[in-house]
Write an enzyme that holds these catalytic residues in place. Structure first.
Site, PDB file in Angstrom:
ATOM      1  N   HIS A  16       0.775  -1.393  -0.061  1.00 27.50           N
ATOM      2  CA  HIS A  16       0.077  -0.039   0.054  1.00 27.50           C
ATOM      3  C   HIS A  16       0.712   1.413  -0.205  1.00 27.50           C
ATOM      4  CE1 HIS A  16      -3.753   2.657   1.650  1.00 27.50           C
ATOM      5  NE2 HIS A  16      -2.814   2.881   0.675  1.00 27.50           N
ATOM      6  N   HIS A  18       1.324   4.595  -2.504  1.00 28.82           N
ATOM      7  CA  HIS A  18       0.743   5.223  -3.800  1.00 28.82           C
ATOM      8  C   HIS A  18       2.257   5.778  -4.225  1.00 28.82           C
ATOM      9  CE1 HIS A  18      -3.161   5.079  -2.656  1.00 28.82           C
ATOM     10  NE2 HIS A  18      -3.005   5.454  -1.851  1.00 28.82           N
ATOM     11  N   GLU A 217     -11.054   2.706   5.629  1.00 31.75           N
ATOM     12  CA  GLU A 217     -10.159   4.311   6.417  1.00 31.75           C
ATOM     13  C   GLU A 217     -11.394   5.061   7.063  1.00 31.75           C
ATOM     14  OE1 GLU A 217      -8.120   6.288   2.921  1.00 31.75           O
ATOM     15  OE2 GLU A 217      -6.861   6.916   4.437  1.00 31.75           O
ATOM     16  N   ASP A 295       1.758   4.404   3.194  1.00 27.89           N
ATOM     17  CA  ASP A 295       1.061   4.635   1.610  1.00 27.89           C
ATOM     18  C   ASP A 295       1.338   5.955   0.829  1.00 27.89           C
ATOM     19  OD1 ASP A 295      -2.046   5.895   1.569  1.00 27.89           O
ATOM     20  OD2 ASP A 295      -2.591   6.357   3.789  1.00 27.89           O
ATOM     21  N   ASP A 296       1.338   6.827   1.970  1.00 27.09           N
ATOM     22  CA  ASP A 296       2.029   8.171   0.879  1.00 27.09           C
ATOM     23  C   ASP A 296       3.229   8.931   1.455  1.00 27.09           C
ATOM     24  OD1 ASP A 296      -0.046   8.486  -0.936  1.00 27.09           O
ATOM     25  OD2 ASP A 296      -1.399   8.089   0.670  1.00 27.09           O
TER      26      ASP A 296
HETATM   27  N1  ADE Z   1      -5.004   7.895  -2.203  1.00 22.24           N
HETATM   28  C1  ADE Z   1      -3.082   7.952  -1.836  1.00 22.24           C
HETATM   29  N2  ADE Z   1      -3.696   7.941  -0.692  1.00 22.24           N
HETATM   30  C2  ADE Z   1      -5.012   7.579  -0.167  1.00 22.24           C
HETATM   31  C3  ADE Z   1      -5.858   7.491   1.399  1.00 22.24           C
HETATM   32  N3  ADE Z   1      -5.104   6.825   2.472  1.00 22.24           N
HETATM   33  N4  ADE Z   1      -6.686   6.890   0.977  1.00 22.24           N
HETATM   34  C4  ADE Z   1      -7.543   7.244  -0.324  1.00 22.24           C
HETATM   35  N5  ADE Z   1      -6.790   8.201  -1.605  1.00 22.24           N
HETATM   36  C5  ADE Z   1      -6.173   7.890  -1.255  1.00 22.24           C
HETATM   37 ZN    ZN Z   2      -4.081   4.433  -0.467  1.00 21.47          ZN
END
Ligand code: ADE
Ligand code: ZN
Length: 344
Positions: A16, A18, A217, A295-296
């Protein structure tokens, strides 16, 4: 914690991440200058004065949607294949250093198509970044890095836009050739029930394409069930709100559905107040499988190793519990059985 060296050595899978979320403020400014992409209309937002002010703003996200606004503006600086390639290589090099053996990388094709960046530009860049990383780490045997790419359809755009994007990717043969390993769904969640994407996901299923979706989420546990029943997903991204419903957790455990949990993301986007409130202990007790992910990372200031360490600080897990987490992460991966055995 004395377990940190052990956590670095532990063979990890990241499911996970992005790739656009690995764009740091420094690189954002550098690419903006290189590509002459100003950052309108947000240049009036004083947060865009410098990488430092942007970082400070990132530390104050109030919700998923507050983050997403910055995330979609930031990625406007990605224009050429080499932008995507460099970003991909930089993430993979870092992941390899942190002991990641297998990475499944999300990207948001619609957010690039809508700015006039072609799908070929994006995918050729991702593949080039992977080639460079795989070549560099090829000699490491079991310790090499394998990489898959998963495009995510975007829930803030009309479903028809998702359908067109899926058709486009199909017409390019990306899934049948194996350039893309499955289909995901992300972006804003509240008021966007998974079932709206059921037709597209059913078409993907008919073509034998694996599916996953962000659910639970910010959205309720019922969205996790809807993603399973109406989208046919084989795993769930985030899924932390499943912890609010014993029946949902029981089903996840029974069916062996893996959640791709992102602890630091949940804190930064105010899903939970502290890492201690991420339902790690509950999932372990109920037999709900999960992996731990970033995630990010550029937006939440934590890569995969930081997330493992934050979980350890908060929960003080045993070596045995960590081995269970690592094994479940390998088993929930979309690589082949042979590669899974090699990592384990
Ligand atoms: N796009 C990038 N990160 C995300 C996240 N945590 N939840 C939903 N969309 C996303
Ligand atoms: Zn995500």
């Amino acid at each position: 914690s004395p377990l940190h060296p052990f956590l670095t050595r532990l063979p990890k899978c990241e499911h996970h991440l992005h790739i656009e979320g690995s764009l740091s403020p420094d690189l954002l400014f550098a690419l903006s200058a290189k590509n002459s992409t100003p950052l309108p209309p947000i240049t009036s937002d004083p947060s865009f004065a410098s990488p430092a002010t942007l970082n400070a703003r990132y530390a104050a996200f109030s919700s998923l949607d507050d983050f997403l606004a910055y995330y979609y503006i930031g990625m406007r600086v990605l224009v050429t294949p080499s932008d995507f390639s460099d970003l991909t290589y930089a993430y993979l090099a870092r992941a390899a250093r942190e002991g990641v053996r297998h990475a499944e990388v999300f990207f948001d094709p619609q957010a690039h198509l809508s700015r006039g960046v072609s799908i070929d530009t994006v995918v050729s860049g991702l593949l080039a970044g992977r080639r460079r990383a795989e070549a560099e780490f090829a000699g490491r045997g079991a310790k090499r890095l394998t990489v898959l790419f998963i495009p995510c359809l975007l829930r803030h755009l009309p479903v028809s836009d998702s359908a067109a994007c899926f058709e486009l990717m199909q017409s390019k043969g990306y899934f049948s050739r194996g350039d893309l390993a499955g289909l995901g769904l992300c972006s804003t969640e509240l008021a966007k029930p998974p079932g709206d994407w059921a037709e597209i996901f059913a078409a993907a299923g008919r073509h034998g394409i694996r599916r996953t979706a962000h659910a639970g989420e910010e959205g309720p546990a019922g969205y996790v069930i809807a993603a399973l029943d109406e989208l046919g997903v084989s795993r769930i991204d985030h899924g932390v709100r499943a912890a609010e419903d014993e029946g949902v957790m029981e089903r996840l455990a029974r069916e062996g559905v893996m959640l791709t949990v992102c602890p630091m993301s949940n804190v930064r986007l105010k899903g939970v107040e502290r890492i201690e409130h991420v339902p790690i202990r509950k999932f372990l007790e109920r037999g709900v499988r999960f992996s731990i992910n970033s995630d990010d990372p550029a937006y939440f200031e934590g890569y995969v190793q930081d997330n493992y360490c934050a979980v350890q600080e908060a929960f003080g897990l045993t070596v045995g519990e960590w081995r269970t987490i690592a094994r479940n992460a390998v088993e929930g991966s979309w690589c082949g059985e042979e590669r899974k055995r090699e990592i384990l």
